[in-house]
Scaffold this motif. Sequence first.
Motif, PDB file in Angstrom:
ATOM      1  N   LYS A 172       0.832  -1.208   0.000  1.00 48.53           N
ATOM      2  CA  LYS A 172       0.000   0.000   0.000  1.00 48.53           C
ATOM      3  C   LYS A 172       0.865   1.256   0.000  1.00 48.53           C
ATOM      4  CE  LYS A 172      -3.957  -2.060   2.422  1.00 48.53           C
ATOM      5  NZ  LYS A 172      -4.729  -2.089   3.698  1.00 48.53           N
ATOM      6  N   LYS A 173       1.906   1.260   0.832  1.00 45.86           N
ATOM      7  CA  LYS A 173       2.771   2.437   0.922  1.00 45.86           C
ATOM      8  C   LYS A 173       3.514   2.699  -0.388  1.00 45.86           C
ATOM      9  CE  LYS A 173       3.460   2.347   5.924  1.00 45.86           C
ATOM     10  NZ  LYS A 173       4.431   2.129   7.044  1.00 45.86           N
ATOM     11  N   LYS A 225       2.203   2.138  -3.171  1.00 49.91           N
ATOM     12  CA  LYS A 225       1.138   2.427  -4.141  1.00 49.91           C
ATOM     13  C   LYS A 225       1.068   1.382  -5.253  1.00 49.91           C
ATOM     14  CE  LYS A 225       1.459   7.435  -3.304  1.00 49.91           C
ATOM     15  NZ  LYS A 225       0.450   7.378  -2.236  1.00 49.91           N
ATOM     16  N   ASP A 280      -0.603  -1.768  -7.302  1.00 50.33           N
ATOM     17  CA  ASP A 280      -1.938  -2.241  -7.641  1.00 50.33           C
ATOM     18  C   ASP A 280      -2.180  -3.483  -6.789  1.00 50.33           C
ATOM     19  OD1 ASP A 280      -4.019  -3.784  -8.776  1.00 50.33           O
ATOM     20  OD2 ASP A 280      -3.671  -2.941 -10.757  1.00 50.33           O
TER      21      ASP A 280
END
Length: 255
Positions: free
Chosen positions: A193-194, A196, A198
């Motif tokens: 997530k950090k 970014k 997919d």
Amino acid sequence: MGTFLYCFSSLFQYLRIWAVISLLVLVVTWSFPAQAASRIEPQLEQQVLQIIREHPEAIIESVQAYQQQQQQKIKQEQQGFLQDLKTNPQTVIGKSPTTGSTKSKTLLIEFSDFQCPYCAEAHKTLKELLVKYPDKIRLVYKNLPLTSIHAEALPAATAAWAAYQQGKFWEYHDALFANQKQLGQALYLDIAKKLKLDLGKFKRDLTLATPAITKDIQLAEKLAVSGTPFFVINSPTFSGVVQLVDIESILTNTK
């Protein structure tokens, strides 16, 4: 050309005992079907034991010959690997992640485990070397998760491979080592997530990582790599297994 340095445990003081037991098991296994094993005559068993007691040197010679054959096979694999590293490095690199100068004359192969504390320490040194010698080294990462002692080594390698499919291997690699004590599924998703990534693709790629990681492990097994971190270097001045502390001296002597 330098040769691989490898060591074997010194177990010869126990060889006689081990060989006797092993040969007895083999003789019994080969001589009788499994269903008849329980009906082996005590007299025959004693005869086998007596032969072993009277000729232990034959057993030892056979074991030693086998060990020599295995060592020769490993040596041939290592020499072939070094030759490929010198003449066709791309066959060694394959689809593995690389960083550093693509034009460098020095190629450093690292076998590593994301849960290994020694690998975490080596990671810090390697980052410093890459900054200090940006035009002199190209680092290639190979997975060697020591699953027998590191439960999260393989899941971490799998997550890093999934990040690699989105061009974020080294960022993910750095984050894993920086958070080595928190390795686990929650961390793997949090890093994704950090960065970014997919997340849908990341999760799908987690299921596709096995062949690439297995290929690295099989290479390590062929080369008799037994621990991590493990380094092989090819430079104008040296080719072969190298200790981390010696890498900088090789780089400084490379024109």
